[in-house]
Design a protein around this motif. Structure first.
Motif, PDB file in Angstrom:
ATOM      1  N   ALA A 247      50.765  46.831  43.229  1.00  0.00           N
ATOM      2  CA  ALA A 247      51.649  46.692  44.389  1.00  0.00           C
ATOM      3  C   ALA A 247      50.822  46.655  45.679  1.00  0.00           C
ATOM      4  O   ALA A 247      51.040  45.796  46.539  1.00  0.00           O
ATOM      5  CB  ALA A 247      52.653  47.846  44.430  1.00  0.00           C
ATOM      6  N   ALA A 248      49.860  47.577  45.789  1.00  0.00           N
ATOM      7  CA  ALA A 248      48.993  47.594  46.977  1.00  0.00           C
ATOM      8  C   ALA A 248      48.106  46.348  47.024  1.00  0.00           C
ATOM      9  O   ALA A 248      47.857  45.787  48.102  1.00  0.00           O
ATOM     10  CB  ALA A 248      48.137  48.856  46.992  1.00  0.00           C
ATOM     11  N   LEU A 249      47.656  45.903  45.865  1.00  0.00           N
ATOM     12  CA  LEU A 249      46.824  44.700  45.811  1.00  0.00           C
ATOM     13  C   LEU A 249      47.628  43.489  46.285  1.00  0.00           C
ATOM     14  O   LEU A 249      47.110  42.647  47.034  1.00  0.00           O
ATOM     15  CB  LEU A 249      46.304  44.484  44.392  1.00  0.00           C
ATOM     16  N   TYR A 250      48.900  43.411  45.890  1.00  0.00           N
ATOM     17  CA  TYR A 250      49.730  42.319  46.391  1.00  0.00           C
ATOM     18  C   TYR A 250      49.779  42.335  47.916  1.00  0.00           C
ATOM     19  O   TYR A 250      49.590  41.309  48.564  1.00  0.00           O
ATOM     20  CB  TYR A 250      51.169  42.354  45.833  1.00  0.00           C
ATOM     21  N   ARG A 251      50.018  43.521  48.491  1.00  0.00           N
ATOM     22  CA  ARG A 251      50.125  43.609  49.957  1.00  0.00           C
ATOM     23  C   ARG A 251      48.790  43.333  50.640  1.00  0.00           C
ATOM     24  O   ARG A 251      48.754  42.959  51.808  1.00  0.00           O
ATOM     25  CB  ARG A 251      50.665  44.975  50.366  1.00  0.00           C
ATOM     26  N   SER A 252      47.674  43.498  49.914  1.00  0.00           N
ATOM     27  CA  SER A 252      46.364  43.250  50.541  1.00  0.00           C
ATOM     28  C   SER A 252      45.979  41.778  50.499  1.00  0.00           C
ATOM     29  O   SER A 252      45.242  41.316  51.361  1.00  0.00           O
ATOM     30  CB  SER A 252      45.271  44.088  49.870  1.00  0.00           C
ATOM     31  N   ASN A 253      46.484  41.027  49.507  1.00  0.00           N
ATOM     32  CA  ASN A 253      46.022  39.643  49.386  1.00  0.00           C
ATOM     33  C   ASN A 253      47.142  38.621  49.194  1.00  0.00           C
ATOM     34  O   ASN A 253      46.875  37.429  49.101  1.00  0.00           O
ATOM     35  CB  ASN A 253      45.016  39.519  48.238  1.00  0.00           C
TER      36      ASN A 253
END
Length: 190
Positions: free
Chosen positions: A106-112
């Protein structure tokens, strides 16, 4: 991948804000599993607090991408994601692993803003609930997760959610998370 084809297709077509709502919702449903399994351990209380902060920020459309990249780096340092030659077999360890994994994606989605990371987040949630179903008689957590994902993809973009709709979505996700935690704890009590 076990993610429903219609959910996957819709995620690939949705706006960045709509997918952000989806991953925040997935993370919310996994958060209490982690905090409930690890939060009582004094050595993990800061990890539990960190998980709560990440989920809060996932619901905030104003948090910049670099902050989520920092969160991903921190989550990758959690013991659940450290490389190991040993298989994870403990009940608490299995479900805390899936919780951290879902939050990482989820955090990776928001980062990239890569929709494939949102799909991996959804996949981690579904896999976790499928495994829980296999270990509890007549459980339907996988079906409930799939339904939650279908509901979340129809929600408005994160920045466009009314306070009332946001509250309803989060409360439904929190209820699901509490039910999961209770079921996992019942397995631990056996």
């Amino acid at each position: 991948m076990v993610v429903d084809e219609a959910v996957a297709a819709t995620l690939r077509e949705h706006s960045q804000g709509q997918v952000a709502t989806f991953v925040a919702s997935c993370a919310e449903r996994m958060m209490q599993v982690f905090t409930g399994l690890c939060g009582d351990d004094p050595a993990r209380s800061s990890d539990a607090d960190f998980i709560v902060r990440v989920v809060e920020d996932l619901w905030n459309p104003e948090i910049p991408a670099y902050r989520f990249r920092e969160y991903v780096d921190s989550l990758e340092g959690f013991q659940e994601l450290e490389p190991s030659d040993e298989e994870i077999v403990g009940v608490a360890e299995i479900y805390s692993f899936y919780s951290v994994l879902a939050l990482r994606y989820a955090a990776l989605y928001r980062s990239n803003i890569d929709t494939e990371d949102a799909l991996k987040c959804a996949h981690a949630c579904l896999t976790s609930m499928g495994q829980l179903d296999q270990n509890l008689p007549s459980a339907e957590f996988f079906t409930q997760e799939a339904e939650s994902q279908r509901r979340a993809i129809s929600a408005p973009a994160l920045g466009a959610l009314s306070a009332n709709l946001l509250s309803q979505l989060r409360e439904g996700d929190r209820l699901a998370s509490r039910e999961r935690l209770a079921a996992i704890k019942s397995r631990l009590a056996r």
